[in-house]
Motif scaffolding. Structure first.
Motif, PDB file in Angstrom:
ATOM      1  N   SER A 137      39.831 -43.872 -70.481  1.00  0.00           N
ATOM      2  CA  SER A 137      38.709 -43.126 -69.913  1.00  0.00           C
ATOM      3  C   SER A 137      38.458 -41.883 -70.756  1.00  0.00           C
ATOM      4  N   TYR A 138      37.184 -41.564 -70.917  1.00  0.00           N
ATOM      5  CA  TYR A 138      36.774 -40.435 -71.753  1.00  0.00           C
ATOM      6  C   TYR A 138      35.440 -39.926 -71.246  1.00  0.00           C
ATOM      7  N   SER A 139      34.953 -38.873 -71.864  1.00  0.00           N
ATOM      8  CA  SER A 139      33.686 -38.273 -71.442  1.00  0.00           C
ATOM      9  C   SER A 139      32.663 -38.332 -72.566  1.00  0.00           C
ATOM     10  N   ASP A 140      31.399 -38.394 -72.192  1.00  0.00           N
ATOM     11  CA  ASP A 140      30.348 -38.366 -73.210  1.00  0.00           C
ATOM     12  C   ASP A 140      30.283 -37.015 -73.906  1.00  0.00           C
ATOM     13  N   LYS A 141      30.933 -36.007 -73.337  1.00  0.00           N
ATOM     14  CA  LYS A 141      30.978 -34.678 -73.962  1.00  0.00           C
ATOM     15  C   LYS A 141      32.290 -34.474 -74.725  1.00  0.00           C
ATOM     16  N   GLY A 142      33.034 -35.556 -74.926  1.00  0.00           N
ATOM     17  CA  GLY A 142      34.324 -35.457 -75.593  1.00  0.00           C
ATOM     18  C   GLY A 142      34.213 -35.252 -77.090  1.00  0.00           C
ATOM     19  N   ILE A 143      35.318 -34.888 -77.711  1.00  0.00           N
ATOM     20  CA  ILE A 143      35.362 -34.639 -79.155  1.00  0.00           C
ATOM     21  C   ILE A 143      35.107 -35.928 -79.934  1.00  0.00           C
ATOM     22  N   MET A 144      35.729 -37.025 -79.492  1.00  0.00           N
ATOM     23  CA  MET A 144      35.522 -38.309 -80.171  1.00  0.00           C
ATOM     24  C   MET A 144      34.220 -38.943 -79.704  1.00  0.00           C
ATOM     25  N   SER A 145      33.535 -39.571 -80.618  1.00  0.00           N
ATOM     26  CA  SER A 145      32.301 -40.271 -80.264  1.00  0.00           C
ATOM     27  C   SER A 145      32.626 -41.646 -79.675  1.00  0.00           C
ATOM     28  N   ALA A 146      31.706 -42.157 -78.877  1.00  0.00           N
ATOM     29  CA  ALA A 146      31.878 -43.498 -78.321  1.00  0.00           C
ATOM     30  C   ALA A 146      31.954 -44.530 -79.443  1.00  0.00           C
ATOM     31  N   ARG A 147      31.246 -44.284 -80.521  1.00  0.00           N
ATOM     32  CA  ARG A 147      31.253 -45.211 -81.646  1.00  0.00           C
ATOM     33  C   ARG A 147      32.624 -45.270 -82.303  1.00  0.00           C
ATOM     34  N   PHE A 148      33.253 -44.110 -82.494  1.00  0.00           N
ATOM     35  CA  PHE A 148      34.585 -44.101 -83.091  1.00  0.00           C
ATOM     36  C   PHE A 148      35.575 -44.828 -82.193  1.00  0.00           C
ATOM     37  N   ILE A 149      35.515 -44.547 -80.898  1.00  0.00           N
ATOM     38  CA  ILE A 149      36.416 -45.195 -79.945  1.00  0.00           C
ATOM     39  C   ILE A 149      36.237 -46.711 -79.996  1.00  0.00           C
ATOM     40  N   GLU A 150      34.987 -47.147 -80.039  1.00  0.00           N
ATOM     41  CA  GLU A 150      34.693 -48.579 -80.105  1.00  0.00           C
ATOM     42  C   GLU A 150      35.299 -49.203 -81.366  1.00  0.00           C
ATOM     43  N   CYS A 151      35.143 -48.537 -82.511  1.00  0.00           N
ATOM     44  CA  CYS A 151      35.690 -49.063 -83.769  1.00  0.00           C
ATOM     45  C   CYS A 151      37.199 -49.248 -83.679  1.00  0.00           C
ATOM     46  N   VAL A 152      37.875 -48.265 -83.120  1.00  0.00           N
ATOM     47  CA  VAL A 152      39.332 -48.335 -83.002  1.00  0.00           C
ATOM     48  C   VAL A 152      39.741 -49.473 -82.069  1.00  0.00           C
ATOM     49  N   LEU A 153      39.159 -49.492 -80.882  1.00  0.00           N
ATOM     50  CA  LEU A 153      39.564 -50.480 -79.886  1.00  0.00           C
ATOM     51  C   LEU A 153      39.279 -51.899 -80.360  1.00  0.00           C
ATOM     52  N   LYS A 154      38.134 -52.119 -80.982  1.00  0.00           N
ATOM     53  CA  LYS A 154      37.804 -53.465 -81.461  1.00  0.00           C
ATOM     54  C   LYS A 154      38.731 -53.909 -82.593  1.00  0.00           C
ATOM     55  N   ARG A 155      39.233 -52.974 -83.367  1.00  0.00           N
ATOM     56  CA  ARG A 155      40.150 -53.344 -84.447  1.00  0.00           C
ATOM     57  C   ARG A 155      41.428 -53.983 -83.896  1.00  0.00           C
ATOM     58  N   TYR A 156      41.885 -53.489 -82.754  1.00  0.00           N
ATOM     59  CA  TYR A 156      43.170 -53.958 -82.216  1.00  0.00           C
ATOM     60  C   TYR A 156      43.009 -54.891 -81.013  1.00  0.00           C
ATOM     61  N   ALA A 157      41.767 -55.244 -80.679  1.00  0.00           N
ATOM     62  CA  ALA A 157      41.505 -56.053 -79.488  1.00  0.00           C
ATOM     63  C   ALA A 157      41.437 -57.540 -79.818  1.00  0.00           C
ATOM     64  N   LYS A 158      41.763 -58.356 -78.826  1.00  0.00           N
ATOM     65  CA  LYS A 158      41.482 -59.778 -78.941  1.00  0.00           C
ATOM     66  C   LYS A 158      39.972 -59.951 -78.984  1.00  0.00           C
ATOM     67  N   PRO A 159      39.470 -60.820 -79.826  1.00  0.00           N
ATOM     68  CA  PRO A 159      38.004 -61.015 -79.906  1.00  0.00           C
ATOM     69  C   PRO A 159      37.406 -61.315 -78.538  1.00  0.00           C
TER      70      PRO A 159
END
Length: 618
Positions: free
Chosen positions: A278-300
C-alpha cells in the motif's frame, strides 16, 4: 491511537483483495513488515500467524502488546496493575523525564503537569517491575502499549508530536486514564521484531508479505519522538522548542533516490509467495516505478493495481499550504498493489540496448543445456543474456570497450550514488528531454574527459538511446526526446542487484581471441550482429570493426572449432525477416546437423518483423 498512515480505513480493501486471491487461510504466515501501530497485524491476529516489524521502539512495543495473542495474567505480580496504578497518588513524583521535559515545568505543553507525572510514574514502575522479574517481557510490552494508547488521548498535539499546541486542547487537561486495551486472541506464536526491514528480511519467510512503508520525506522518529522516548525510557538529550531527540534511526524510505533502491531490494529478496503493497499517490515513489519493480518479480498476469479514493491526515501546516496553493480540494488516493512472486525474475540491460534479447529470453533460457558452470557471452551487448544466464560464472565480452567499461562501472557502483551524481549533472547542465544545448554541452564535456557516468547520461538523453562513436572515438549521437526517468532508474537498480548475486567478469575483445581459453566444460553463447541488418553498431564506421560476410564466415569457423572440441554453444539469429530468408545460416546449420529452434512468436525490430531462432550443437 492517532498515527499517520494508519490503515484502519483501508482494512476492508485489503480484506477484499485477500478474499479475491483466496488467501484467507487459517494459520498462514502473514508478515506486516512496517507495522506502525499494528492495525493490520492486529486485525488478522487469530486468522494468521503474524510476523510484525518496525524500526521504532514505540511501534515495536505497541505491536508486541497488540499481538500478544491473549490477555496477560500478571501472575508473578500478584495483582491487577491497572487498578493499582489508578489508586496511586503521583502528585509528588517530579523526577521523571516527561514532567521535566514535556510539561509546563519545562515551558512546553505536550502534557499537563498532572498527566506528565502519572506517565513518568507508570513508565518507571514498569521498568522496575521488569528488572525485579515481577513481570515478563511480554507483560512489560503490553503495559507500555496500554500506556502509549492512554498517552495519545491526552497529548496536546494536532496529530503528530513534532510540536505541541500553544493553546490547551480540552482533552489534554483531563486526567489520563490508564486502562487495559482489548486484543484479539490467537492460537499462534506471533513474532515481533524491531529492525531495519531489509536487514530482517533474509531471516524470515512466509505466505503473505504486507508492506506499508513511510511515503513522505517526514521522518517518523521526529514526528513521534515523544512516544519513542516514552517507549525507550532512556532520558535522551533533546534539542529545540519541541524537545526532539536525535534522529538516530533515520529511514531510507523517506529519501528520494534511496527509497527506490530499498523497495526493489526488498521485493527481490522477499521469501514470500504473495506481496501486498500500500502506498499513496503523494508518495516519493511514482506508481510507474512501483509497477516496474513489482512486474519484474511477479508471475506473469498476477499484477494487480487498485486506486482508492482516500481522505488523508492533514496537519495544520498541510492545510495552510493547501490553502495557499489552492489545492485544498485536490483528491487523494491510496494505492494497493498485489503480486504473486515468480520463482525467477527476468532482468534487462540498463542501457536500453539495441539488439537486446529481452523479448526472446524464453527461447534462449528454455533451450539451454543443464549444468552450466562457466558461460562465455561473447557478443554481450547490453548484458541482458548475461544477467539471466543460470551459470556459476559468466564471462561477458563485447568489442566495444566503452560499453563493457560502463556496465562494469554500473555493476560496481551503488545505484543511489549514481542517482545522486545524475542529479548533480542535471542541475549543472539543465538536462531534460530534447534540451539540445544542454545535451551538446554534456557531449562536449564527455569527449574532452570521458567517464562511464557521462556516457550513461548521454545514452539516457541521446537519440533512441544509441551508442555511437565516430572514427576518432568521439561520441556523436544527436540529442533525443527522452531522458533519465523512473523506468531507467529501475533498470539501473535491478541490474546492480542482479550483478551482486552473480559472478560476471566484464571484458572486451574480439570473439575469436577466446578460442584458446574456453574449456571443454564451458558453454558459449553467441549473439552477433545480424547480417543484413542496418544497425549503426555494425557498419564499421563507428571506430569499431563492422560486421560483414567475412566476419560471418569467421564466426562459422569459430563455432565449428568449438563443436570439434566438444564445447557446447548456442547461437542467436533470425530465420527470416522482411528482406527474406536467412538461407546462408540455415544451410550451414543443416550441413553440420545442428539443431535449429524457432521462436513461436514474431519479434519486431526497427519496424521490420522477423522470426528469431537459436542454433545449438547439443
Amino acid at each position: 491511537m492517532r498515527y499517520i498512515g494508519n490503515k484502519t480505513k483501508l482494512l476492508q480493501e485489503i480484506d477484499n483483495l485477500l478474499a479475491e486471491k483466496h488467501l484467507k487461510k487459517q494459520g498462514a504466515v502473514f508478515c506486516d513488515l512496517f507495522s506502525g501501530t499494528a492495525t493490520v497485524g492486529g486485525h488478522y491476529s487469530g486468522l494468521y500467524q503474524i510476523i510484525a516489524n518496525d524500526i521504532l521502539d514505540f511501534s515495536y512495543e505497541v505491536s508486541r502488546g497488540v499481538l500478544l495473542g491473549h490477555k496477560p495474567e500478571f501472575k508473578k505480580l500478584g495483582f491487577d496493575p491497572f487498578e493499582w496504578f489508578a489508586s496511586r497518588d503521583t502528585t509528588c513524583y517530579t523526577k521523571g523525564f516527561c514532567y521535566n521535559t514535556f510539561s509546563p515545568k519545562a515551558k512546553r505543553q505536550y502534557f499537563s503537569k498532572e498527566n506528565a507525572k502519572y506517565i513518568d510514574y507508570i513508565r518507571d514502575t514498569v521498568d522496575s517491575w521488569f528488572a525485579q522479574k515481577k513481570i515478563t517481557a511480554a507483560e512489560k510490552s503490553y503495559l507500555i502499549m496500554c500506556l502509549l494508547e492512554a498517552v495519545s488521548k491526552v497529548a496536546n498535539v494536532a496529530g503528530v508530536y513534532s510540536a505541541c499546541l500553544k493553546i490547551w486542547d480540552p482533552r489534554a487537561v483531563k486526567k489520563m486514564v490508564f486502562a487495559p486495551v482489548a486484543i484479539n486472541n490467537s492460537p499462534y506464536q506471533n513474532k515481533i521484531y524491531c529492525k531495519d526491514a531489509n536487514e530482517l528480511l533474509p531471516a524470515i519467510k512466509g505466505d503473505i508479505l504486507y508492506l506499508d512503508p513511510p511515503y513522505t520525506p517526514t521522518q517518523y522518529n521526529s514526528q513521534y519522538h515523544v512516544l519513542e522516548t516514552i517507549a525507550r525510557n532512556d532520558r535522551p538529550a533533546v534539542h529545540g522548542v519541541g524537545a526532539h531527540r536525535d534522529n538516530d534511526r533515520l529511514s531510507k524510505w523517506c529519501k528520494k533516490g534511496e527509497v527506490e533502491y530499498e523497495f526493489e531490494k526488498l521485493i527481490k529478496n522477499a521469501n514470500f509467495k504473495h506481496i501486498i503493497f500500500s502506498y499513496s499517490d503523494k508518495g516519493i515513489m511514482s506508481a510507474r516505478f512501483i509497477e516496474c519493480v513489482l512486474k519484474r518479480y511477479a508471475k506473469p498476469g498476477s499484477y494487480v493495481f487498485k486506486k482508492i479514493s482516500f481522505v488523508k491526515y492533514k496537519s495544520s501546516r498541510s492545510v495552510d499550504r493547501e490553502n495557499k496553493s489552492h489545492t485544498k480540494h485536490t483528491p487523494h488516493y491510496e494505492y494497493l498493489f498485489y503480486i504473486e512472486k515468480a520463482d525467477k525474475a527476468k532482468y534487462v540491460s540498463p542501457l536500453n540496448y539495441i539488439g537486446g534479447k529481452f523479448e526472446t529470453l524464453d527461447l534462449i533460457l528454455n533451450n539451454l543445456p543443464a549444468g552450466i558452470t562457466t558461460c562465455y557471452d561473447l557478443f554481450g551487448g547490453g548484458a541482458t543474456v548475461s544477467l539471466n544466464m543460470p551459470a556459476r560464472k559468466i564471462i561477458y565480452n563485447d568489442i566495444n570497450h566503452y560499453v563493457a567499461e560502463l556496465l562494469k562501472y554500473l555493476s560496481e557502483t551503488s545505484p543511489v550514488s549514481v542517482y545522486k551524481e545524475i542529479q548533480k549533472y542535471q542541475r549543472k547542465y539543465g538536462l531534460q528531454k530534447a534540451a539540445k544545448k544542454a545535451y551538446y554541452s554534456l557531449r562536449d564535456q564527455y569527449n574532452k574527459t570521458p567517464s562511464p557516468l557521462l556516457l550513461y547520461l548521454l545514452i539516457c538523453y541521446g537519440f533512441e538511446h544509441q551508442i555511437r562513436f565516430n572514427s576518432k572515438h568521439e561520441f556523436n549521437n544527436p540529442c533525443g526526446n527522452s531522458g533519465f526517468n523512473d523506468e531507467m532508474y529501475e533498470k539501473l537498480i535491478s541490474f546492480y542487484l542482479c550483478t551482486q548475486d552473480k559472478k560476471i567478469d566484464f571484458l572486451t575483445g574480439d570473439f575469436f581471441s577466446y578460442l584458446d581459453v574456453i574449456q571443454t566444460s564451458d558453454f558459449v553463447y553467441l549473439d552477433p550482429p545480424y547480417l543484413g541488418n542496418d544497425g549503426v553498431y555494425q557498419d564499421g564506421k563507428r571506430g569499431f570493426k563492422g560486421w560483414d560476410k567475412a566476419q560471418e564466415r569467421q564466426l562459422y569457423r569459430f563455432m565449428e572449432e568449438l563443436h570439434s572440441r566438444g564445447i557446447r554453444f548456442m547461437l542467436s539469429n533470425y530465420a527470416q525477416h522482411s528482406a527474406g530468408k536467412n538461407t546462408g545460416l540455415l544451410s550451414w546449420a543443416k550441413k553440420h546437423k545442428f539443431k535449429v529452434v524457432e521462436d513461436l512468436k514474431t519479434t519486431k525490430r526497427n519496424r521490420t518483423r522477423r522470426k528469431e531462432i537459436v542454433i545449438v550443437n547439443y
